[in-house]
Motif scaffolding. Structure first.
Motif: not given
Length: 184
Positions: A74-82, A84-96
């Protein structure tokens, strides 16, 4: 943690005096001691605590591969979340990131992966590359979030760093997949 018993130490000392260890032939001595039928049970004997740690580390690597795959699928959603002014709740997060110490402990279990043109001797080198790309992905994602702040902040800056974070995340996943295949 004791790896050797008294009889193993005695055998090792007897072999050492027969071999007269110097710094130049120490590796040869250890290789011959490990392959010796007399010492093999003691030198190569697996420690249950260490074996449990290795299996836990392998599971950690497999888990991170799955998490990175979810992120890159879900790379586009990941990029959009990063960006965006407010992070998206359903967007994937970068793992540790996986610690380099984990890869050091697993390096002795690495195998060749011919279909990826990977040799087991390169395991730690590729693990260092993974650490570099994972760190860059994390840095770029933080920069993307901060890209809107300050007088020089703008949406273009945030989008630029979000794209860079996505590229590094893809590269991180590719490298970690090869490392995971080497541990199978």
């Amino acid at each position: 943690m004791r790896l050797f018993t008294a009889s193993a130490c005695f055998c090792l000392c007897a072999t050492a005096t027969a071999y007269s260890i110097t710094s130049s032939n120490r590796r040869q001595f250890l290789e011959s001691a490990a392959s010796s039928t007399l010492l093999a049970p003691f030198v190569v004997a697996s420690n249950p605590a260490l074996a449990a740690d290795n299996s836990k580390d392998i599971l950690l690597v497999q888990q991170r591969i799955a998490e990175l795959k979810a992120c890159t699928s879900q790379l586009t959603l990941f990029q959009q979340s990063l960006s965006a002014a407010e992070p998206m709740e359903d967007a994937p997060k970068l793992p540790p990131q996986i610690s380099f110490k984990v890869f050091q402990s697993l390096s002795n279990r690495a195998n060749d992966v011919p279909k990826e043109n990977f040799e087991a001797d390169d395991f730690l080198g590729l693990a260092a590359e993974y650490a570099e790309h994972a760190g860059s992905a994390r840095d770029f994602s933080k920069l993307a979030k901060m890209g809107r702040l300050g007088e020089n902040g703008s949406e273009e800056v945030a989008v630029f760093y979000a794209k860079k974070a996505a590229e590094e995340t893809k590269e991180t996943e590719k490298i970690l997949k090869v490392l995971g295949l080497a541990l199978e």
